[in-house]
Design a protein around this motif. Structure first.
Motif, PDB file in Angstrom:
ATOM      1  N   SER A 146       1.310  -5.937  -7.581  1.00  0.00           N
ATOM      2  CA  SER A 146       0.805  -6.308  -6.258  1.00  0.00           C
ATOM      3  C   SER A 146       1.913  -6.817  -5.342  1.00  0.00           C
ATOM      4  N   ASN A 147       3.090  -7.101  -5.912  1.00  0.00           N
ATOM      5  CA  ASN A 147       4.226  -7.506  -5.074  1.00  0.00           C
ATOM      6  C   ASN A 147       4.699  -6.382  -4.176  1.00  0.00           C
ATOM      7  N   ILE A 148       4.221  -5.170  -4.442  1.00  0.00           N
ATOM      8  CA  ILE A 148       4.543  -4.032  -3.574  1.00  0.00           C
ATOM      9  C   ILE A 148       4.043  -4.296  -2.153  1.00  0.00           C
ATOM     10  N   ASN A 149       2.936  -5.050  -2.055  1.00  0.00           N
ATOM     11  CA  ASN A 149       2.404  -5.407  -0.734  1.00  0.00           C
ATOM     12  C   ASN A 149       3.360  -6.384  -0.047  1.00  0.00           C
ATOM     13  N   VAL A 150       3.711  -6.092   1.181  1.00  0.00           N
ATOM     14  CA  VAL A 150       4.661  -6.914   1.918  1.00  0.00           C
ATOM     15  C   VAL A 150       4.065  -7.290   3.265  1.00  0.00           C
ATOM     16  N   ASP A 151       4.054  -8.599   3.550  1.00  0.00           N
ATOM     17  CA  ASP A 151       3.546  -9.120   4.821  1.00  0.00           C
ATOM     18  C   ASP A 151       2.140  -8.559   5.078  1.00  0.00           C
ATOM     19  N   LYS A 152       1.959  -7.932   6.216  1.00  0.00           N
ATOM     20  CA  LYS A 152       0.627  -7.422   6.570  1.00  0.00           C
ATOM     21  C   LYS A 152       0.351  -6.036   6.000  1.00  0.00           C
ATOM     22  N   ASN A 153       1.347  -5.436   5.395  1.00  0.00           N
ATOM     23  CA  ASN A 153       1.178  -4.087   4.863  1.00  0.00           C
ATOM     24  C   ASN A 153       0.571  -4.139   3.467  1.00  0.00           C
ATOM     25  N   GLN A 154      -0.684  -3.696   3.333  1.00  0.00           N
ATOM     26  CA  GLN A 154      -1.359  -3.665   2.042  1.00  0.00           C
ATOM     27  C   GLN A 154      -1.321  -2.232   1.511  1.00  0.00           C
ATOM     28  N   TYR A 155      -0.370  -1.970   0.622  1.00  0.00           N
ATOM     29  CA  TYR A 155      -0.234  -0.637   0.059  1.00  0.00           C
ATOM     30  C   TYR A 155      -1.198  -0.414  -1.106  1.00  0.00           C
ATOM     31  N   LEU A 156      -1.576  -1.516  -1.768  1.00  0.00           N
ATOM     32  CA  LEU A 156      -2.377  -1.410  -2.983  1.00  0.00           C
ATOM     33  C   LEU A 156      -3.413  -2.527  -3.027  1.00  0.00           C
TER      34      LEU A 156
END
Length: 279
Positions: A146-156
């Motif tokens: 879940s660390n793939i998600n950065v700031d406002k960008n929810q990739y997963l």
């Protein structure tokens, strides 16, 4: 077998998850609201727990129907991978992506897949069923992904579905960092005894019943014996309809239900799962 006799279009009490026939009791309505809230508000983790047969999988199936499949990737994991490499391989497989290679390569490919889908305005949702069987290392692996998600960008986005043991696991001090990322959660309890008769009538009406099949006394016995668990209610009602058909009964009475319960106690493979009212 009994459908034509009672005028049903199909079996009303299948134990298979059926998103076409959902009884929206208060608990199920709230559980689904939390699921939907988590997805629509980009929650990193949503968690739904409940006893076996409480209807968790049916709610997830209903959620999948409501979401736009043209704009959403769904990965569904129904087994329990252990270790970070096996976990990531299973995730890639669930998303129809190549799952061969060492962990760093798999992780890079997974990230690139998520980034490319996000660029196309497609969300990616991973659903882990029977999540109570995951080891702590696998849960930690999900947290790290879940660390793939950065700031406002929810990739997963991740949804965990499990039995009450999952709730207990997430309360352990060593999983505090994981629990802090759960922003939408609900524990689905069995139906209240007062709801069971409405549940039974709803399922019957949904398949075309034109009159009340189960008497109030029959519903009360089923509520007590099933403890309000929908799957147990379905099994008892389905068997009672078989018994009713065999004796050409127009209604399912408490005497018929009592016979079903007694026979399951004496001759069933799992007699301990059914209790007689008052025992």
């Amino acid at each position: 077998m009994y459908e034509a006799y009672y005028g049903f279009k199909e079996k009303p009490f299948s134990i298979m998850p059926d998103p076409d026939i959902i009884y929206w009791g208060r608990a199920h309505h709230m559980a689904f609201s939390m699921l939907e809230f988590g997805v629509l508000n980009n929650a990193q983790f949503s968690v739904i727990t409940g006893d076996v047969g409480s209807g968790k999988t049916t709610l997830v199936r209903h959620l999948l129907r409501k979401l736009d499949a043209s704009a959403t990737n769904f990965g569904i994991i129904a087994n329990t991978p252990q270790g970070r490499e096996e976990l990531l391989q299973t995730i890639m497989l669930s998303l129809n992506q190549p799952c061969e290679g060492i962990y760093p390569v798999l992780l890079r490919n997974f990230q690139e897949f998520l980034y490319s889908q996000h660029a196309k305005a497609r969300r990616t949702i991973l659903i882990v069923d029977e999540a109570q069987n995951l080891e702590e290392s696998a849960l930690e692996g999900l947290r790290m992904l879940s660390n793939i998600n950065v700031d406002k960008n929810q990739y997963l986005q991740l949804i965990l579905i499990g039995q009450p043991q999952l709730k207990e696991m997430l309360c352990r001090p060593q999983l505090l960092q994981f629990a802090q990322r759960v922003s939408s959660d609900f524990h689905l309890k069995p139906l209240a005894q007062s709801e069971v008769a409405n549940y039974i009538d709803f399922r019957l009406t949904a398949v075309g019943a034109r009159s009340r099949i189960f008497t109030d006394e029959a519903c009360q016995l089923i509520a007590q014996a099933s403890h309000g668990v929908p799957r147990s209610i379905n099994i008892l009602c389905d068997t009672a309809l078989v018994y009713g058909f065999s004796v050409q009964a127009s209604q399912i009475t408490d005497e018929l239900v009592r016979l079903v319960i007694e026979d399951r106690r004496n001759f069933g493979i799992f007699p301990q799962s059914v209790e007689m009212a008052g025992s």
